[in-house]
Design a protein around this motif. Structure first.
Motif, short mmCIF file in Angstrom:
data_model
loop_
_atom_site.label_atom_id
_atom_site.label_comp_id
_atom_site.label_asym_id
_atom_site.label_seq_id
_atom_site.Cartn_x
_atom_site.Cartn_y
_atom_site.Cartn_z
N ILE A 84 0.84 -1.20 0.00
CA ILE A 84 0.00 0.00 0.00
C ILE A 84 0.87 1.25 0.00
O ILE A 84 0.62 2.20 -0.75
CB ILE A 84 -0.97 -0.01 1.20
CG1 ILE A 84 -2.03 -1.10 1.01
CG2 ILE A 84 -1.63 1.35 1.39
CD1 ILE A 84 -2.87 -1.40 2.25
N VAL A 85 1.90 1.26 0.84
CA VAL A 85 2.80 2.41 0.90
C VAL A 85 3.52 2.60 -0.44
O VAL A 85 3.62 3.72 -0.96
CB VAL A 85 3.81 2.26 2.06
CG1 VAL A 85 4.91 3.30 1.98
CG2 VAL A 85 3.09 2.34 3.39
N LEU A 86 4.00 1.50 -1.03
CA LEU A 86 4.69 1.59 -2.32
C LEU A 86 3.73 2.04 -3.44
O LEU A 86 4.11 2.82 -4.31
CB LEU A 86 5.33 0.25 -2.68
CG LEU A 86 6.51 -0.16 -1.81
CD1 LEU A 86 6.98 -1.56 -2.18
CD2 LEU A 86 7.65 0.84 -1.92
N THR A 87 2.50 1.56 -3.39
CA THR A 87 1.50 1.96 -4.38
C THR A 87 1.22 3.46 -4.26
O THR A 87 1.16 4.17 -5.27
CB THR A 87 0.21 1.14 -4.21
OG1 THR A 87 0.51 -0.23 -4.46
CG2 THR A 87 -0.88 1.61 -5.15
N ALA A 90 4.21 5.26 -5.63
CA ALA A 90 4.22 5.22 -7.10
C ALA A 90 3.20 6.20 -7.67
O ALA A 90 3.48 6.91 -8.64
CB ALA A 90 3.94 3.80 -7.59
N ALA A 91 2.02 6.25 -7.07
CA ALA A 91 1.00 7.19 -7.53
C ALA A 91 1.49 8.63 -7.36
O ALA A 91 1.27 9.48 -8.23
CB ALA A 91 -0.31 6.97 -6.77
N GLY A 92 2.16 8.90 -6.24
CA GLY A 92 2.72 10.23 -6.02
C GLY A 92 3.79 10.58 -7.03
O GLY A 92 3.82 11.70 -7.55
N VAL A 93 4.68 9.63 -7.32
CA VAL A 93 5.73 9.86 -8.32
C VAL A 93 5.09 10.16 -9.67
O VAL A 93 5.50 11.10 -10.37
CB VAL A 93 6.69 8.64 -8.41
CG1 VAL A 93 7.59 8.73 -9.63
CG2 VAL A 93 7.52 8.53 -7.14
N LEU A 94 4.07 9.40 -10.03
CA LEU A 94 3.40 9.63 -11.31
C LEU A 94 2.69 10.98 -11.33
O LEU A 94 2.88 11.78 -12.25
CB LEU A 94 2.40 8.50 -11.61
CG LEU A 94 1.63 8.61 -12.92
CD1 LEU A 94 2.58 8.55 -14.12
CD2 LEU A 94 0.58 7.51 -13.01
N THR A 120 10.76 8.16 -13.94
CA THR A 120 10.06 7.04 -14.56
C THR A 120 10.66 5.72 -14.11
O THR A 120 9.95 4.75 -13.84
CB THR A 120 10.11 7.16 -16.10
OG1 THR A 120 9.50 8.40 -16.47
CG2 THR A 120 9.40 6.02 -16.78
N GLY A 121 11.97 5.66 -13.99
CA GLY A 121 12.63 4.46 -13.48
C GLY A 121 12.21 4.14 -12.06
O GLY A 121 11.94 2.98 -11.72
N VAL A 122 12.14 5.15 -11.22
CA VAL A 122 11.68 4.96 -9.82
C VAL A 122 10.25 4.44 -9.82
O VAL A 122 9.92 3.49 -9.09
CB VAL A 122 11.79 6.28 -9.03
CG1 VAL A 122 11.09 6.17 -7.68
CG2 VAL A 122 13.26 6.66 -8.83
N PHE A 123 9.39 5.04 -10.63
CA PHE A 123 8.00 4.61 -10.75
C PHE A 123 7.92 3.13 -11.14
O PHE A 123 7.20 2.34 -10.53
CB PHE A 123 7.30 5.49 -11.79
CG PHE A 123 5.90 5.07 -12.14
CD1 PHE A 123 4.86 5.30 -11.26
CD2 PHE A 123 5.62 4.47 -13.36
CE1 PHE A 123 3.56 4.93 -11.58
CE2 PHE A 123 4.34 4.10 -13.69
CZ PHE A 123 3.30 4.33 -12.80
N ASN A 124 8.71 2.73 -12.13
CA ASN A 124 8.70 1.34 -12.60
C ASN A 124 9.23 0.38 -11.53
O ASN A 124 8.69 -0.72 -11.36
CB ASN A 124 9.51 1.20 -13.89
CG ASN A 124 8.84 1.89 -15.06
OD1 ASN A 124 7.63 2.13 -15.05
ND2 ASN A 124 9.61 2.22 -16.07
N ILE A 125 10.25 0.78 -10.82
CA ILE A 125 10.80 -0.07 -9.75
C ILE A 125 9.76 -0.25 -8.63
O ILE A 125 9.60 -1.34 -8.09
CB ILE A 125 12.11 0.51 -9.19
CG1 ILE A 125 13.23 0.31 -10.23
CG2 ILE A 125 12.50 -0.13 -7.87
CD1 ILE A 125 14.50 1.06 -9.92
N LEU A 126 9.06 0.83 -8.29
CA LEU A 126 8.02 0.73 -7.27
C LEU A 126 6.95 -0.28 -7.69
O LEU A 126 6.55 -1.13 -6.90
CB LEU A 126 7.40 2.10 -7.00
CG LEU A 126 8.29 3.09 -6.26
CD1 LEU A 126 7.71 4.50 -6.35
CD2 LEU A 126 8.47 2.67 -4.82
N TRP A 127 6.48 -0.20 -8.93
CA TRP A 127 5.45 -1.13 -9.39
C TRP A 127 5.97 -2.56 -9.47
O TRP A 127 5.26 -3.50 -9.17
CB TRP A 127 4.87 -0.70 -10.73
CG TRP A 127 3.83 0.33 -10.54
CD1 TRP A 127 3.82 1.58 -11.08
CD2 TRP A 127 2.65 0.25 -9.73
NE1 TRP A 127 2.71 2.26 -10.65
CE2 TRP A 127 1.98 1.47 -9.82
CE3 TRP A 127 2.11 -0.75 -8.92
CZ2 TRP A 127 0.79 1.72 -9.14
CZ3 TRP A 127 0.93 -0.49 -8.24
CH2 TRP A 127 0.27 0.73 -8.36
#
Length: 144
Positions: A84-87, A90-94, A120-127
């Motif tokens: 949940i925290v990572l999601t 990721a939503a915040g990064v996006l 974008t790389g951070v976003f992808n790693i989070l997902w």
């Protein structure tokens, strides 16, 4: 009911998050080529639109994920809380880093693509991490 919730959750993740991940990943490289190139500028606009639209559609993923977790009785499990925290991250990064920078790049095709690639790389790693947590699920009874 749990199977239905889980099916919708997984399908929504594939259909909504997959396109955002791919489009966001393609954007920085396309932006670097786009200066003075009308075709790549049009591709950039399409990639940004994909990211915006599917980001809104992706809200279904955590909604059905939480419903599934509630149905399975795992709302307090550490792996779910981390997911949940990572999601949310990721939503915040996006929403706070990627989409605004994509808009800036579209406004001036030549600037901003380098930092965008990192976010974008951070976003992808989070997902990717959330996906692994959802499959491995520490303490899972599936035997995986």
């Amino acid at each position: 009911m749990t199977k239905f919730l889980l099916a919708v959750h997984v399908l929504a993740a594939i259909v909504a998050i997959g396109p955002v991940t791919v489009a966001a990943s393609m954007f920085p490289a396309t932006a670097r080529r786009a200066a003075g190139n009308d075709r790549d500028a049009a591709v950039l606009a399409s990639l940004h639109r994909i990211c915006r639209v599917y980001a809104v559609v992706a809200v279904v993923v955590p909604v059905f994920g939480l419903a599934t977790a509630n149905s399975l009785g795992v709302l307090g499990d550490a792996w779910l809380i981390v997911s949940i925290v990572l999601t949310a991250t990721a939503a915040g990064v996006l929403g706070l880093l990627i989409l605004p920078r994509q808009r800036q790049v579209l406004a001036s095709i030549t600037a901003g693509a380098a930092g965008l690639a990192m976010y974008t790389g951070v976003f992808n790693i989070l997902w990717a991490t959330v996906t692994v947590l959802m499959i491995v699920r520490p303490g899972s009874t599936t035997g995986a």
